[in-house]
Design a protein around this motif. Structure first.
Motif, short mmCIF file in Angstrom:
data_model
loop_
_atom_site.label_atom_id
_atom_site.label_comp_id
_atom_site.label_asym_id
_atom_site.label_seq_id
_atom_site.Cartn_x
_atom_site.Cartn_y
_atom_site.Cartn_z
N ILE A 1 0.84 -1.21 0.00
CA ILE A 1 0.00 0.00 0.00
C ILE A 1 0.87 1.25 0.00
O ILE A 1 0.62 2.20 -0.74
N ARG A 2 1.92 1.26 0.81
CA ARG A 2 2.83 2.41 0.85
C ARG A 2 3.44 2.67 -0.53
O ARG A 2 3.50 3.80 -0.99
N ASN A 3 3.88 1.62 -1.20
CA ASN A 3 4.49 1.78 -2.52
C ASN A 3 3.47 2.21 -3.57
O ASN A 3 3.80 2.98 -4.46
N LEU A 4 2.24 1.75 -3.48
CA LEU A 4 1.19 2.23 -4.39
C LEU A 4 0.94 3.72 -4.16
O LEU A 4 0.87 4.50 -5.11
N ASN A 5 0.82 4.12 -2.89
CA ASN A 5 0.59 5.54 -2.57
C ASN A 5 1.74 6.43 -3.04
O ASN A 5 1.50 7.52 -3.56
N GLU A 6 2.98 5.97 -2.88
CA GLU A 6 4.13 6.75 -3.31
C GLU A 6 4.13 7.01 -4.82
O GLU A 6 4.69 7.98 -5.29
N ARG A 7 3.46 6.14 -5.56
CA ARG A 7 3.36 6.30 -7.02
C ARG A 7 2.07 7.00 -7.44
O ARG A 7 1.73 7.04 -8.62
N GLY A 8 1.34 7.52 -6.46
CA GLY A 8 0.15 8.30 -6.76
C GLY A 8 -1.15 7.52 -6.89
O GLY A 8 -2.16 8.07 -7.32
N MET B 1 -4.40 5.95 -5.37
CA MET B 1 -5.25 6.04 -4.19
C MET B 1 -5.82 4.64 -3.93
O MET B 1 -6.37 4.02 -4.83
N VAL B 2 -5.66 4.18 -2.70
CA VAL B 2 -6.03 2.81 -2.35
C VAL B 2 -7.06 2.82 -1.24
O VAL B 2 -6.90 3.51 -0.25
N THR B 3 -8.12 2.05 -1.43
CA THR B 3 -9.09 1.82 -0.37
C THR B 3 -8.81 0.43 0.19
O THR B 3 -8.71 -0.54 -0.56
N ILE C 1 -8.36 -0.29 -6.09
CA ILE C 1 -7.61 0.78 -6.73
C ILE C 1 -8.35 1.16 -8.01
O ILE C 1 -8.47 0.33 -8.91
#
Length: 114
Positions: free
Chosen positions: A21-28, A30-32, A50
């Motif tokens: 999740i952190r790596n997805l967020n760092e790439r912009g 948005m994750v539920t 996503i």
């Protein structure tokens, strides 16, 4: 021209979720996050949703595969001697398969954020 969007539903092993999740967020992205339980052993898992434009789908899937996909890990297994004897034998390294995600990709008609 209307942009095509996808909904990615990924069921992650509980231990892989924070880093993924952190790596997805760092790439912009948005994750539920949804807590979930399932599978044969009823282990804790995390389901992420996503919403992603089609042109960034492969980028999101690459992150999921890198941080939540199947991989080999080394664990150290204790050696048990017959008849319960204590041994000075150090733990033995063993390679085991870890991780793994089930990913579902659904076409969306629209994504709206309010």
């Amino acid at each position: 021209m209307e942009k095509k969007s996808k909904l990615v539903l990924a069921v992650l092993q509980g231990s892989d979720s924070d880093n993924t999740i952190r790596n997805l967020n760092e790439r912009g992205f948005m994750v539920t996050v949804l807590s979930s339980t399932g599978g044969f052993l009823k282990k804790k898992s995390t389901t992420v949703m996503i919403g992603v434009e089609e042109d960034r789908l492969e980028e999101a899937l690459d992150v999921l595969q890198k941080y939540a996909g199947h991989r080999k890990e080394t664990v150290y297994q204790s050696v048990t001697m017959p008849h319960g004897e204590m041994s000075a034998v150090p733990p033995v390294p063993m390679e085991v398969m870890a991780g793994g995600a089930a990913v579902f990709i659904v076409s969306l008609d629209d994504i709206r954020k309010f």
